[in-house]
Scaffold this motif. Structure first.
Motif, PDB file in Angstrom:
ATOM      1  N   THR A   4       4.686  16.660   8.669  1.00  0.00           N
ATOM      2  CA  THR A   4       3.882  16.812   9.878  1.00  0.00           C
ATOM      3  C   THR A   4       2.407  16.749   9.537  1.00  0.00           C
ATOM      4  O   THR A   4       2.001  16.973   8.413  1.00  0.00           O
ATOM      5  N   GLU A   5       1.623  16.422  10.529  1.00  0.00           N
ATOM      6  CA  GLU A   5       0.177  16.369  10.365  1.00  0.00           C
ATOM      7  C   GLU A   5      -0.446  17.176  11.486  1.00  0.00           C
ATOM      8  O   GLU A   5      -0.206  16.905  12.668  1.00  0.00           O
ATOM      9  N   PHE A   6      -1.221  18.188  11.137  1.00  0.00           N
ATOM     10  CA  PHE A   6      -1.831  19.059  12.128  1.00  0.00           C
ATOM     11  C   PHE A   6      -3.048  18.368  12.720  1.00  0.00           C
ATOM     12  O   PHE A   6      -3.864  17.801  12.007  1.00  0.00           O
ATOM     13  N   GLY A   7      -3.156  18.390  14.023  1.00  0.00           N
ATOM     14  CA  GLY A   7      -4.306  17.772  14.663  1.00  0.00           C
ATOM     15  C   GLY A   7      -4.134  17.722  16.167  1.00  0.00           C
ATOM     16  O   GLY A   7      -3.164  18.231  16.721  1.00  0.00           O
ATOM     17  N   ILE A   8      -5.104  17.120  16.819  1.00  0.00           N
ATOM     18  CA  ILE A   8      -5.049  16.914  18.265  1.00  0.00           C
ATOM     19  C   ILE A   8      -4.736  15.441  18.480  1.00  0.00           C
ATOM     20  O   ILE A   8      -5.401  14.566  17.932  1.00  0.00           O
ATOM     21  N   TRP A   9      -3.717  15.184  19.284  1.00  0.00           N
ATOM     22  CA  TRP A   9      -3.262  13.825  19.507  1.00  0.00           C
ATOM     23  C   TRP A   9      -3.474  13.445  20.965  1.00  0.00           C
ATOM     24  O   TRP A   9      -3.170  14.214  21.863  1.00  0.00           O
ATOM     25  N   ASN A  10      -3.986  12.236  21.173  1.00  0.00           N
ATOM     26  CA  ASN A  10      -4.073  11.661  22.506  1.00  0.00           C
ATOM     27  C   ASN A  10      -3.128  10.477  22.489  1.00  0.00           C
ATOM     28  O   ASN A  10      -3.416   9.457  21.871  1.00  0.00           O
ATOM     29  N   LYS A  11      -1.985  10.641  23.125  1.00  0.00           N
ATOM     30  CA  LYS A  11      -0.953   9.625  23.036  1.00  0.00           C
ATOM     31  C   LYS A  11      -0.664   9.046  24.411  1.00  0.00           C
ATOM     32  O   LYS A  11      -0.334   9.770  25.325  1.00  0.00           O
ATOM     33  N   LYS A  12      -0.788   7.736  24.516  1.00  0.00           N
ATOM     34  CA  LYS A  12      -0.410   7.058  25.747  1.00  0.00           C
ATOM     35  C   LYS A  12       1.091   6.795  25.691  1.00  0.00           C
ATOM     36  O   LYS A  12       1.660   6.595  24.624  1.00  0.00           O
ATOM     37  N   TYR A  13       1.720   6.790  26.860  1.00  0.00           N
ATOM     38  CA  TYR A  13       3.157   6.562  26.920  1.00  0.00           C
ATOM     39  C   TYR A  13       3.484   5.211  26.287  1.00  0.00           C
ATOM     40  O   TYR A  13       2.813   4.210  26.527  1.00  0.00           O
ATOM     41  N   ASN A  14       4.523   5.195  25.451  1.00  0.00           N
ATOM     42  CA  ASN A  14       5.020   3.944  24.876  1.00  0.00           C
ATOM     43  C   ASN A  14       6.509   4.078  24.614  1.00  0.00           C
ATOM     44  O   ASN A  14       7.069   5.161  24.647  1.00  0.00           O
ATOM     45  N   GLU A  15       7.141   2.961  24.379  1.00  0.00           N
ATOM     46  CA  GLU A  15       8.594   2.909  24.133  1.00  0.00           C
ATOM     47  C   GLU A  15       8.910   2.662  22.659  1.00  0.00           C
ATOM     48  O   GLU A  15       9.988   2.200  22.325  1.00  0.00           O
ATOM     49  N   THR A  16       7.976   2.958  21.760  1.00  0.00           N
ATOM     50  CA  THR A  16       8.170   2.711  20.330  1.00  0.00           C
ATOM     51  C   THR A  16       9.375   3.469  19.801  1.00  0.00           C
ATOM     52  O   THR A  16       9.583   4.629  20.132  1.00  0.00           O
ATOM     53  N   GLU A  17      10.171   2.791  18.994  1.00  0.00           N
ATOM     54  CA  GLU A  17      11.301   3.405  18.304  1.00  0.00           C
ATOM     55  C   GLU A  17      11.057   3.268  16.811  1.00  0.00           C
ATOM     56  O   GLU A  17      10.655   2.203  16.346  1.00  0.00           O
ATOM     57  N   THR A  18      11.313   4.330  16.074  1.00  0.00           N
ATOM     58  CA  THR A  18      11.052   4.333  14.639  1.00  0.00           C
ATOM     59  C   THR A  18      11.674   3.121  13.963  1.00  0.00           C
ATOM     60  O   THR A  18      12.864   2.859  14.111  1.00  0.00           O
ATOM     61  N   GLY A  19      10.853   2.384  13.217  1.00  0.00           N
ATOM     62  CA  GLY A  19      11.330   1.261  12.430  1.00  0.00           C
ATOM     63  C   GLY A  19      11.575  -0.019  13.200  1.00  0.00           C
ATOM     64  O   GLY A  19      12.091  -0.982  12.643  1.00  0.00           O
ATOM     65  N   GLU A  20      11.228  -0.061  14.501  1.00  0.00           N
ATOM     66  CA  GLU A  20      11.479  -1.265  15.282  1.00  0.00           C
ATOM     67  C   GLU A  20      10.221  -1.695  16.017  1.00  0.00           C
ATOM     68  O   GLU A  20       9.429  -0.876  16.462  1.00  0.00           O
ATOM     69  N   ALA A  21      10.044  -3.017  16.139  1.00  0.00           N
ATOM     70  CA  ALA A  21       8.893  -3.567  16.866  1.00  0.00           C
ATOM     71  C   ALA A  21       9.101  -3.353  18.363  1.00  0.00           C
ATOM     72  O   ALA A  21      10.242  -3.252  18.814  1.00  0.00           O
TER      73      ALA A  21
END
Length: 133
Positions: A4-21
């Motif tokens: 894990t990485e501690f921090g503040i994240w600003n994440k926009k919605y996405n459909e990313t799946e680990t290891g796949e384009a």
């Protein structure tokens, strides 16, 4: 917690799946550790959630179901779209199921010794719908 990485994240919605384009990171769906506060920016009503507890997990939606031929990698998610939890289930690796990876892969169990209320885990969440965050 490993990985894990501690921090503040600003994440926009996405459909990313680990290891796949497509490679749109950070991934939006899944578990997020060490949540102290979060702001949900939506089209209708934004809101903020704050906690006074440590070590809470936030779950946003559910990633697509994944497995492998040996069924080592099968993450378990609760129903619904948003969860606040005091523990999350471990997942396996390419070569091992979660229960054989040591203490971090064991199930999260809360023992209610003699049902003493003083031993109960408590979670305090504050929801702010005022829009003044």
């Amino acid at each position: 917690m490993k990985g894990t990485e501690f921090g503040i994240w600003n994440k926009k919605y996405n459909e990313t799946e680990t290891g796949e384009a497509p490679w749109v990171y950070p991934e939006f769906k899944g578990y997020h550790s060490n949540m102290y506060w979060c702001k949900f920016i939506t089209q209708r009503q934004s809101f903020m959630v704050v906690t006074e507890n440590e070590d809470l997990f936030l779950r946003l939606f559910t990633p697509a179901w994944k497995t492998d031929q040996w069924h080592n990698y099968e993450p378990i998610f609760p129903s619904g779209d948003i969860s606040f939890m005091q523990g999350i289930p471990g997942i396996g690796t390419k070569t091992q199921r979660n229960e054989t990876t040591g203490p971090m892969g064991m199930k999260n169990i809360f023992y209610d010794y003699e049902k003493e209320l003083s031993r109960a885990l408590k979670m305090v969440l504050y929801f702010d719908f005022s829009g003044k965050q």
